[in-house]
Design a protein around this motif. Structure first.
Motif, short mmCIF file in Angstrom:
data_model
loop_
_atom_site.label_atom_id
_atom_site.label_comp_id
_atom_site.label_asym_id
_atom_site.label_seq_id
_atom_site.Cartn_x
_atom_site.Cartn_y
_atom_site.Cartn_z
N ARG A 25 -14.39 -14.87 -80.99
CA ARG A 25 -15.46 -15.87 -80.91
C ARG A 25 -16.76 -15.17 -80.51
O ARG A 25 -16.74 -14.28 -79.67
N VAL A 26 -17.86 -15.62 -81.08
CA VAL A 26 -19.16 -15.04 -80.78
C VAL A 26 -20.01 -16.07 -80.04
O VAL A 26 -20.20 -17.19 -80.53
N HIS A 27 -20.50 -15.69 -78.86
CA HIS A 27 -21.35 -16.54 -78.04
C HIS A 27 -22.74 -15.94 -77.92
O HIS A 27 -22.92 -14.73 -77.95
N ARG A 28 -23.69 -16.79 -77.73
CA ARG A 28 -25.01 -16.36 -77.28
C ARG A 28 -24.91 -16.03 -75.80
O ARG A 28 -24.21 -16.73 -75.05
N ALA A 29 -25.59 -14.99 -75.36
CA ALA A 29 -25.54 -14.61 -73.95
C ALA A 29 -26.87 -13.98 -73.56
O ALA A 29 -27.66 -13.56 -74.41
N ILE A 30 -27.09 -13.95 -72.25
CA ILE A 30 -28.27 -13.27 -71.69
C ILE A 30 -27.78 -12.10 -70.86
O ILE A 30 -26.92 -12.26 -69.98
N TRP A 31 -28.33 -10.93 -71.15
CA TRP A 31 -27.98 -9.72 -70.39
C TRP A 31 -29.27 -9.01 -70.00
O TRP A 31 -30.06 -8.63 -70.87
N ARG A 32 -29.47 -8.91 -68.71
CA ARG A 32 -30.67 -8.25 -68.17
C ARG A 32 -31.94 -8.85 -68.76
O ARG A 32 -32.88 -8.14 -69.13
N GLY A 33 -31.92 -10.17 -68.87
CA GLY A 33 -33.11 -10.89 -69.33
C GLY A 33 -33.30 -10.96 -70.82
O GLY A 33 -34.26 -11.58 -71.29
N GLU A 34 -32.39 -10.36 -71.59
CA GLU A 34 -32.53 -10.38 -73.05
C GLU A 34 -31.39 -11.15 -73.69
O GLU A 34 -30.24 -11.11 -73.23
N ALA A 35 -31.71 -11.84 -74.78
CA ALA A 35 -30.69 -12.58 -75.53
C ALA A 35 -29.87 -11.61 -76.39
O ALA A 35 -30.43 -10.76 -77.09
N VAL A 36 -28.56 -11.74 -76.31
CA VAL A 36 -27.63 -10.90 -77.08
C VAL A 36 -26.53 -11.78 -77.64
O VAL A 36 -26.42 -12.96 -77.31
N ALA A 37 -25.70 -11.18 -78.50
CA ALA A 37 -24.49 -11.85 -78.97
C ALA A 37 -23.29 -11.21 -78.27
O ALA A 37 -23.22 -9.98 -78.15
N LEU A 38 -22.37 -12.02 -77.80
CA LEU A 38 -21.16 -11.54 -77.14
C LEU A 38 -19.96 -11.93 -77.98
O LEU A 38 -19.70 -13.12 -78.19
N LYS A 39 -19.22 -10.94 -78.47
CA LYS A 39 -18.01 -11.22 -79.22
C LYS A 39 -16.81 -10.99 -78.32
O LYS A 39 -16.59 -9.89 -77.82
N LEU A 40 -16.04 -12.05 -78.09
CA LEU A 40 -14.82 -11.99 -77.29
C LEU A 40 -13.63 -11.96 -78.26
O LEU A 40 -13.46 -12.88 -79.07
N PHE A 41 -12.82 -10.93 -78.15
CA PHE A 41 -11.72 -10.74 -79.09
C PHE A 41 -10.47 -11.46 -78.64
O PHE A 41 -10.17 -11.56 -77.45
N LYS A 42 -9.73 -11.97 -79.62
CA LYS A 42 -8.52 -12.73 -79.32
C LYS A 42 -7.31 -11.84 -79.05
O LYS A 42 -6.37 -12.26 -78.39
N GLY A 43 -7.30 -10.64 -79.61
CA GLY A 43 -6.22 -9.71 -79.34
C GLY A 43 -5.04 -9.80 -80.28
O GLY A 43 -4.15 -8.95 -80.26
N ALA A 44 -4.97 -10.82 -81.12
CA ALA A 44 -3.84 -10.98 -82.02
C ALA A 44 -4.09 -10.26 -83.34
O ALA A 44 -5.23 -9.98 -83.72
N MET A 45 -3.01 -9.96 -84.05
CA MET A 45 -3.11 -9.34 -85.36
C MET A 45 -3.84 -10.27 -86.32
O MET A 45 -3.53 -11.45 -86.41
N THR A 46 -4.82 -9.74 -87.04
CA THR A 46 -5.50 -10.51 -88.08
C THR A 46 -5.04 -10.00 -89.44
O THR A 46 -4.30 -9.02 -89.54
N SER A 47 -5.52 -10.64 -90.49
CA SER A 47 -5.15 -10.19 -91.83
C SER A 47 -5.69 -8.79 -92.12
O SER A 47 -5.18 -8.09 -92.99
N ASP A 48 -6.72 -8.37 -91.37
CA ASP A 48 -7.31 -7.05 -91.56
C ASP A 48 -6.69 -5.99 -90.67
O ASP A 48 -6.73 -4.80 -90.99
N GLY A 49 -6.14 -6.37 -89.52
CA GLY A 49 -5.58 -5.41 -88.58
C GLY A 49 -5.80 -5.86 -87.15
O GLY A 49 -5.97 -7.05 -86.87
N LEU A 50 -5.81 -4.90 -86.22
CA LEU A 50 -5.93 -5.23 -84.80
C LEU A 50 -7.39 -5.26 -84.36
O LEU A 50 -8.18 -4.38 -84.73
N PRO A 51 -7.76 -6.24 -83.54
CA PRO A 51 -9.14 -6.30 -83.04
C PRO A 51 -9.59 -5.04 -82.30
O PRO A 51 -10.77 -4.70 -82.33
N ALA A 52 -8.66 -4.35 -81.64
CA ALA A 52 -9.03 -3.12 -80.93
C ALA A 52 -9.61 -2.10 -81.89
O ALA A 52 -10.54 -1.35 -81.55
N ARG A 53 -9.08 -2.04 -83.11
CA ARG A 53 -9.60 -1.12 -84.11
C ARG A 53 -11.00 -1.56 -84.57
O ARG A 53 -11.87 -0.73 -84.85
N GLU A 54 -11.20 -2.87 -84.65
CA GLU A 54 -12.53 -3.38 -85.00
C GLU A 54 -13.56 -2.97 -83.95
O GLU A 54 -14.68 -2.56 -84.27
#
Length: 428
Positions: free
Chosen positions: A218-247
Motif C-alpha cells: 500500500r502507498v500512503h502520503r506521508a510527511i518526512w522532515r517537513g517534506e511530502a513523500v510517498a510511503l510504500k508499506l509492503f505486505k510480505g506475501a508472494m505476488t505474481s511477480d515474486g517477493l516484495p523484498a526483491r522489489e
C-alpha cells in the motif's frame, strides 16, 4: 449483489443466462446448480474454500473460458480441465499444488496462473499449447522448464521468480514475442550486494491518506522532515511477480533518475514490523497512463477510449520510459514489467516516470544480459505502438522505431540506450 447473495440466487434459479459467476469463499464442493448455466457461463470464480477436485463432468460447461480456483487445496491441477472445450484461462494460485498432469491443460490454453504452489515440473505438452500467451509460475520449485516451450511462439509474458532454476534456457531469450520476464530469486539470477540506503525511523513520519494499493503493498502520503513523500508499506506475501523484498532491493539499486520514482530511504521501526520504502511523491494531478490487462486483452493494457495524444506528448512519454529503462539496464537491472500501467504521466506536458519494480531482476553480464535486455526492447516497442494508436497524426519515424523494437528476432532489436537516443533526436 455480494458473493453470498449470488450463491443463494444460483440455488433459487434466479441466474438463468448468466455469463459470469463469482461464488463466495468457503465452498466444499462445486454447487450442482452451476450446470444449469451450461449454455451461457463463460467466467467462473469458485472463491477460496476447501475444494480438492472438480466435477468429472465439468466439460458440460462448454462455453466456460475462465476459471479461478485460487486458495483451494488442490493437490494437482484437475485433469478434467483438459476436457473443457472453450477453457483458455486458469487461475490456481496458492493451492499447495504439487503436480500438473499433461491432461489437465486445455487445448486453447492462453493464460495459466500457478503462482505460489509446490510444483517441481511441468509437462512437455505445455509447449503444444500454441495460444499460450501468459505463464505465471513465481513461487514454485521448478528447476527446469520443458524444452517444448521453445515452440511457444505466442508467449509474451513469463513469471519465474523464486523457483530453483540454475540457468535460463537459451531458447527462452529467442522467443519471438516474449516481452516481459521476471526471474529474481533463482540461482540463475546474478548475486548482488545490498544497496546502502538511508534508514527512516517510523517515529519521524506523519503518515497520511492511502494513495493506492497493489499486489505487493500500500502507498500512503506521508510527511518526512517537513517534506511530502510517498510511503510504500509492503505486505510480505508472494505476488505474481515474486517477493516484495526483491522489489525493495531493486528499487534501491535503481538509484535516481528523472524518469523513475526513486527510493529516498528504507523504513525502520514500523510498529507491526512491516517493511517499507520512502519514494518521491509525484504531484496529485499525475495519473497512470493506462489500466492493467483485462481477462480479454490478456497481456495488453487497457487505455481510456477518449485518450488522444499529439505527437509531441507521445514522443515525450516514450522518451522518458526508454531513458528510465536504459538507466536500469546500465545499472544491471531488468525492469520486467515495462507497461503503460506502470507509467505515471502529466497530461498537459507528456512528462512521465516509470514505476513498480515488483518484476525486476538482476541482469547478468555478457551475451545473456544483452539477450534479456532485448526482450525488454520488445516491451518498449509495444508501448510505442500503443502510444501511436492514441495519436491523431502518428509520427512515421516513431512507427519505424516500433517496428525495429518488435521484430521477431530479438538479436536484431536495438538496445534501450539506442532507442532512447533515437527518441531524443526525434524530440530535439
Amino acid at each position: 449483489m455480494d458473493r453470498t447473495e449470488t450463491l443463494a440466487a444460483l440455488r433459487r434459479g434466479d441466474l438463468a443466462g448468466a455469463r459470469e459467476l463469482r461464488l463466495p469463499d468457503g465452498l466444499t464442493e462445486v454447487p450442482p446448480e452451476v450446470f444449469a448455466l451450461a449454455d451461457t457461463l463463460e467466467v467462473l470464480d469458485l472463491g477460496r474454500g476447501s475444494l480438492t477436485d472438480l466435477p468429472a463432468d465439468l466439460a458440460r460447461l462448454r462455453n466456460l473460458r475462465v476459471l479461478f480456483a485460487s486458495g483451494n487445496p488442490f493437490p494437482r491441477l484437475p485433469p478434467v480441465l483438459g476436457d473443457c472445450p472453450s477453457l483458455s484461462q486458469l487461475g490456481f494460485r496458492g493451492c499447495g499444488m504439487e503436480a500438473v498432469p499433461a491432461e489437465s491443460l486445455p487445448r486453447d490454453l492462453r493464460w495459466l496462473t500457478l503462482t505460489d504452489n509446490r510444483i517441481e515440473t511441468l509437462p512437455a505438452v505445455i509447449g503444444e499449447r500454441q495460444r499460450l500467451q501468459k505463464l505465471m509460475l513465481a513461487g514454485n520449485r521448478i528447476a527446469a522448464l520443458p524444452d517444448s516451450l521453445s515452440a511457444a511462439d505466442n508467449l509474451e509474458l513469463i513469471r519465474l521468480a523464486c523457483n530453483r532454476l540454475d540457468a535460463l534456457p537459451s531458447w527462452l531469450m529467442r522467443l519471438p514475442r516474449l516481452a516481459w520476464i521476471a526471474y529474481a530469486g533463482n540461482p540463475a539470477e546474478p548475486a548482488t550486494e545490498p544497496t546502502p540506503a538511508a534508514r527512516v525511523p517510523w517515529a519521524e513520519l506523519e503518515v497520511g491518506a492511502l494513495l493506492g494499493e497493489g499486489a505487493s503493498g500500500r502507498v500512503h502520503r506521508a510527511i518526512w522532515r517537513g517534506e511530502a513523500v510517498a510511503l510504500k508499506l509492503f505486505k510480505g506475501a508472494m505476488t505474481s511477480d515474486g517477493l516484495p523484498a526483491r522489489e525493495m532491493e531493486a528499487c534501491l539499486a535503481a538509484g535516481t533518475h528523472p524518469a523513475l520514482t526513486g527510493a529516498l530511504g528504507r523504513l525502520d521501526g514500523h510498529p507491526d514490523g512491516a517493511e517499507g520504502l520512502l519514494l518521491r511523491l509525484l504531484p496529485p494531478h499525475w495519473r497512470v497512463l493506462a489500466g492493467p490487462p483485462s481477462l480479454a486483452s490478456c497481456s495488453r493494457d487497457i487505455y481510456h477510449p477518449d485518450l488522444r495524444l499529439d505527437p509531441a506528448r507521445a514522443l515525450r512519454i516514450a522518451r522518458s520510459v526508454a531513458e528510465a529503462a536504459a538507466h536500469l539496464h546500465g545499472r544491471g537491472l531488468l525492469h520486467g514489467d515495462l507497461y503503460a500501467h506502470n507509467t505515471l504521466w502529466e497530461a498537459a506536458t507528456g512528462a512521465a516516470v516509470l514505476s513498480d519494480f515488483g518484476a525486476a531482476s538482476a541482469l547478468p553480464e555478457g551475451p545473456d544480459g544483452t539477450a534479456l535486455a532485448r526482450i525488454e526492447a520488445r516491451a518498449m516497442g509495444i508501448l510505442i505502438g500503443e502510444l501511436l494508436d492514441g495519436c491523431d497524426v502518428p509520427p512515421e519515424n516513431l512507427r519505424a522505431l516500433e517496428i525495429a523494437c518488435t521484430q521477431p528476432d530479438p538479436a536484431q532489436r536495438p538496445s534501450l540506450t539506442e532507442v532512447a537516443a533515437a527518441l531524443a533526436q526525434m524530440t530535439a
